[in-house]
Design a protein around this motif. Structure first.
Motif, PDB file in Angstrom:
ATOM      1  N   SER A 144       0.813  -1.210   0.000  1.00  0.00           N
ATOM      2  CA  SER A 144       0.000   0.000   0.000  1.00  0.00           C
ATOM      3  C   SER A 144       0.851   1.266   0.000  1.00  0.00           C
ATOM      4  CB  SER A 144      -0.932   0.008   1.215  1.00  0.00           C
ATOM      5  OG  SER A 144      -0.181   0.031   2.420  1.00  0.00           O
ATOM      6  N   ARG A 145       0.400   2.256  -0.757  1.00  0.00           N
ATOM      7  CA  ARG A 145       1.012   3.580  -0.758  1.00  0.00           C
ATOM      8  C   ARG A 145       0.322   4.436   0.296  1.00  0.00           C
ATOM      9  NH1 ARG A 145       0.392   4.879  -7.078  1.00  0.00           N
ATOM     10  NH2 ARG A 145      -1.766   4.773  -6.336  1.00  0.00           N
ATOM     11  N   ASP A 146       0.811   5.651   0.492  1.00  0.00           N
ATOM     12  CA  ASP A 146       0.284   6.514   1.554  1.00  0.00           C
ATOM     13  C   ASP A 146      -1.208   6.784   1.386  1.00  0.00           C
ATOM     14  OD1 ASP A 146       2.774   6.668   2.700  1.00  0.00           O
ATOM     15  OD2 ASP A 146       3.295   8.612   1.835  1.00  0.00           O
ATOM     16  N   ASP A 147      -1.642   7.158   0.156  1.00  0.00           N
ATOM     17  CA  ASP A 147      -3.045   7.501  -0.059  1.00  0.00           C
ATOM     18  C   ASP A 147      -3.960   6.290   0.109  1.00  0.00           C
ATOM     19  OD1 ASP A 147      -1.828   6.436  -2.352  1.00  0.00           O
ATOM     20  OD2 ASP A 147      -3.315   7.335  -3.686  1.00  0.00           O
ATOM     21  N   GLU A 148      -3.487   5.123  -0.327  1.00  0.00           N
ATOM     22  CA  GLU A 148      -4.269   3.892  -0.196  1.00  0.00           C
ATOM     23  C   GLU A 148      -4.360   3.465   1.274  1.00  0.00           C
ATOM     24  OE1 GLU A 148      -2.554   2.493  -4.551  1.00  0.00           O
ATOM     25  OE2 GLU A 148      -1.730   1.689  -2.684  1.00  0.00           O
ATOM     26  N   SER A 149      -3.266   3.615   1.986  1.00  0.00           N
ATOM     27  CA  SER A 149      -3.239   3.245   3.403  1.00  0.00           C
ATOM     28  C   SER A 149      -4.199   4.105   4.212  1.00  0.00           C
ATOM     29  CB  SER A 149      -1.819   3.396   3.954  1.00  0.00           C
ATOM     30  OG  SER A 149      -0.912   2.576   3.248  1.00  0.00           O
ATOM     31  N   GLU A 150      -4.295   5.372   3.827  1.00  0.00           N
ATOM     32  CA  GLU A 150      -5.212   6.275   4.534  1.00  0.00           C
ATOM     33  C   GLU A 150      -6.660   5.838   4.334  1.00  0.00           C
ATOM     34  OE1 GLU A 150      -6.301  11.060   4.771  1.00  0.00           O
ATOM     35  OE2 GLU A 150      -4.597  10.372   3.559  1.00  0.00           O
ATOM     36  N   LEU A 151      -7.004   5.455   3.101  1.00  0.00           N
ATOM     37  CA  LEU A 151      -8.369   4.996   2.829  1.00  0.00           C
ATOM     38  C   LEU A 151      -8.673   3.690   3.544  1.00  0.00           C
ATOM     39  CD1 LEU A 151      -8.655   5.757  -1.013  1.00  0.00           C
ATOM     40  CD2 LEU A 151      -9.925   6.890   0.838  1.00  0.00           C
ATOM     41  N   PHE A 152      -7.695   2.779   3.566  1.00  0.00           N
ATOM     42  CA  PHE A 152      -7.888   1.467   4.191  1.00  0.00           C
ATOM     43  C   PHE A 152      -7.725   1.503   5.714  1.00  0.00           C
ATOM     44  CE2 PHE A 152      -6.728  -0.884   0.066  1.00  0.00           C
ATOM     45  CZ  PHE A 152      -8.025  -1.318  -0.119  1.00  0.00           C
ATOM     46  N   GLU A 153      -7.158   2.610   6.224  1.00  0.00           N
ATOM     47  CA  GLU A 153      -6.879   2.744   7.659  1.00  0.00           C
ATOM     48  C   GLU A 153      -5.889   1.677   8.127  1.00  0.00           C
ATOM     49  OE1 GLU A 153     -10.665   2.670   9.630  1.00  0.00           O
ATOM     50  OE2 GLU A 153     -11.452   4.326   8.450  1.00  0.00           O
ATOM     51  N   ILE A 154      -4.815   1.535   7.331  1.00  0.00           N
ATOM     52  CA  ILE A 154      -3.755   0.569   7.631  1.00  0.00           C
ATOM     53  C   ILE A 154      -2.407   1.275   7.501  1.00  0.00           C
ATOM     54  CG2 ILE A 154      -5.071  -1.455   6.894  1.00  0.00           C
ATOM     55  CD1 ILE A 154      -3.630  -1.312   4.209  1.00  0.00           C
ATOM     56  N   SER A 155      -1.341   0.586   7.870  1.00  0.00           N
ATOM     57  CA  SER A 155      -0.005   1.165   7.793  1.00  0.00           C
ATOM     58  C   SER A 155       0.490   1.164   6.342  1.00  0.00           C
ATOM     59  CB  SER A 155       0.975   0.363   8.659  1.00  0.00           C
ATOM     60  OG  SER A 155       0.545   0.331  10.004  1.00  0.00           O
ATOM     61  N   THR A 156       1.227   2.218   5.982  1.00  0.00           N
ATOM     62  CA  THR A 156       1.838   2.271   4.653  1.00  0.00           C
ATOM     63  C   THR A 156       2.810   1.104   4.490  1.00  0.00           C
ATOM     64  OG1 THR A 156       1.666   4.680   4.577  1.00  0.00           O
ATOM     65  CG2 THR A 156       3.268   3.658   3.112  1.00  0.00           C
ATOM     66  N   GLY A 157       2.757   0.465   3.337  1.00  0.00           N
ATOM     67  CA  GLY A 157       3.604  -0.701   3.094  1.00  0.00           C
ATOM     68  C   GLY A 157       2.951  -2.018   3.444  1.00  0.00           C
ATOM     69  N   SER A 158       1.679  -1.982   3.858  1.00  0.00           N
ATOM     70  CA  SER A 158       0.957  -3.218   4.182  1.00  0.00           C
ATOM     71  C   SER A 158       0.678  -4.007   2.903  1.00  0.00           C
ATOM     72  CB  SER A 158      -0.373  -2.910   4.882  1.00  0.00           C
ATOM     73  OG  SER A 158      -0.158  -2.287   6.126  1.00  0.00           O
ATOM     74  N   PRO A 159       0.643  -5.341   2.983  1.00  0.00           N
ATOM     75  CA  PRO A 159       0.396  -6.152   1.778  1.00  0.00           C
ATOM     76  C   PRO A 159      -1.044  -6.020   1.282  1.00  0.00           C
ATOM     77  CG  PRO A 159       0.507  -7.541   3.734  1.00  0.00           C
ATOM     78  CD  PRO A 159       0.900  -6.167   4.177  1.00  0.00           C
ATOM     79  N   LEU A 160      -1.169  -5.893  -0.023  1.00  0.00           N
ATOM     80  CA  LEU A 160      -2.471  -5.822  -0.678  1.00  0.00           C
ATOM     81  C   LEU A 160      -2.474  -6.769  -1.873  1.00  0.00           C
ATOM     82  CD1 LEU A 160      -2.926  -1.922  -0.920  1.00  0.00           C
ATOM     83  CD2 LEU A 160      -3.900  -3.422   0.830  1.00  0.00           C
ATOM     84  N   LEU A 161      -3.678  -7.036  -2.379  1.00  0.00           N
ATOM     85  CA  LEU A 161      -3.823  -7.803  -3.620  1.00  0.00           C
ATOM     86  C   LEU A 161      -4.377  -6.871  -4.691  1.00  0.00           C
ATOM     87  CD1 LEU A 161      -5.328 -11.146  -2.303  1.00  0.00           C
ATOM     88  CD2 LEU A 161      -3.024 -10.792  -3.185  1.00  0.00           C
ATOM     89  N   LEU A 162      -3.715  -6.833  -5.833  1.00  0.00           N
ATOM     90  CA  LEU A 162      -4.181  -6.049  -6.971  1.00  0.00           C
ATOM     91  C   LEU A 162      -4.855  -7.007  -7.955  1.00  0.00           C
ATOM     92  CD1 LEU A 162      -4.331  -3.589  -8.876  1.00  0.00           C
ATOM     93  CD2 LEU A 162      -2.000  -4.133  -9.608  1.00  0.00           C
ATOM     94  N   ILE A 163      -6.141  -6.768  -8.203  1.00  0.00           N
ATOM     95  CA  ILE A 163      -6.904  -7.600  -9.137  1.00  0.00           C
ATOM     96  C   ILE A 163      -7.228  -6.772 -10.372  1.00  0.00           C
ATOM     97  CG2 ILE A 163      -8.883  -9.130  -9.424  1.00  0.00           C
ATOM     98  CD1 ILE A 163      -7.118  -9.898  -7.069  1.00  0.00           C
ATOM     99  N   LYS A 164      -6.667  -7.163 -11.502  1.00  0.00           N
ATOM    100  CA  LYS A 164      -6.999  -6.525 -12.766  1.00  0.00           C
ATOM    101  C   LYS A 164      -8.042  -7.395 -13.463  1.00  0.00           C
ATOM    102  CE  LYS A 164      -2.436  -4.406 -13.371  1.00  0.00           C
ATOM    103  NZ  LYS A 164      -1.274  -4.245 -14.279  1.00  0.00           N
ATOM    104  N   ARG A 165      -9.142  -6.773 -13.861  1.00  0.00           N
ATOM    105  CA  ARG A 165     -10.259  -7.569 -14.399  1.00  0.00           C
ATOM    106  C   ARG A 165     -10.830  -6.924 -15.654  1.00  0.00           C
ATOM    107  NH1 ARG A 165     -15.331  -8.917 -10.552  1.00  0.00           N
ATOM    108  NH2 ARG A 165     -15.655  -6.667 -10.718  1.00  0.00           N
TER     109      ARG A 165
END
Length: 264
Positions: free
Chosen positions: A191-212
């Motif tokens: 996660s980047r800073d802006d994504e972490s803020e939306l998710f309410e998690i720490s920056t650098g947390s693991p995420l899954l990117l799904i392209k569909r």
């Protein structure tokens, strides 16, 4: 109970596997406080450093969460979604008795750039509906959706409430279009800073990117999305085709024949 030091795997890994098994079997349940480091040291008769390595693995696998001043807790059971079936977020949440909601972050009708036009097989100058939504389950942020829809298909449902409604359901209720197959790609990202803020998690947390890429039943492309999923809350299952030994053997024979023919 002590872990045998004769096993080939590191001691901390054996401890990790045993503790993981206890969680998966239900012996240790969601949100339950995890045994302390001292208790685990005594139980397995190992050093604190060994226990910390085992706990680090459990945390990396999303099994436990550690909060300073509160302790270590077992994470809630992850929501499971089948990759082999086209299914909207609302439908997945409904299966678990969870209220699915959305926060609309942005919506605009724009000309498709080269990358999106190529994905959706559009002509130069054709528009797409670009939507960014935060999807929540019982108020917990789970997915950041970044979707591009073919404007000519999406237009009839553009005026409807996209925060409280499923786009797929709106499509079925207010248009004659029906969904067909989808192609999905899964990647591991952080996660980047802006994504972490939306998710309410720490920056650098693991995420899954799904392209569909979603098609209508007539074969036309309808949506291309690049969605981010919280890997500590959701997981995906994939059903494979049966293992056909005969097919594999035929492929081997075919490849051998092609090799021999190329040498002639």
């Amino acid at each position: 109970m002590s872990i045998s030091k004769l096993k080939l795997a590191p001691i901390y890994y054996n401890i990790f596997e045993e503790l993981l098994g206890e969680v998966e079997s239900g012996k240790l349940g969601p949100n339950e406080k995890f045994p302390s480091e001292n208790d685990l040291c005594q139980r397995f008769n190992v050093s604190r450093g060994t226990i910390r390595e085992a706990l680090k693995l459990l945390e990396q696998h999303g099994v436990i969460t550690r909060t300073q001043g509160k302790g270590t807790f077992i994470t809630e059971k992850k929501f499971e979604q089948e990759v082999t079936r086209l299914m909207g977020f609302s439908e997945v949440m409904k299966r678990y008795g969870i209220e699915a909601t959305a926060k609309l972050l942005s919506l605009e009708v724009i000309p498709a750039n080269d990358r999106i036009r190529d994905r959706l097989n559009l002509l130069q100058g054709e528009n797409v509906v670009a939507i960014k939504r935060l999807r929540l389950g019982d108020g917990i942020p789970l997915i950041i959706e970044r979707s591009y829809f073919v404007y000519s298909i999406f237009k009839p449902i553009l005026a409807y409430d996209l925060e409280s409604s499923s786009i797929f359901e709106l499509l079925y209720q207010h248009t004659p279009y029906r969904l067909g197959y989808a192609t999905q790609f899964i990647e591991a990202v952080i996660s980047r800073d802006d994504e972490s803020e939306l998710f309410e998690i720490s920056t650098g947390s693991p995420l899954l990117l799904i392209k569909r890429l979603v098609h209508l039943i007539d074969g036309r492309a309808f949506e291309f999305s690049e969605d981010l999923y919280r890997s500590d809350k959701l997981k995906f299952t994939i059903k494979t085709a049966p293992y056909e030994k005969n097919d594999m053997e035929m492929d081997i024979i075919k490849n051998k024949k092609q090799t021999l023919n190329s040498k002639d």
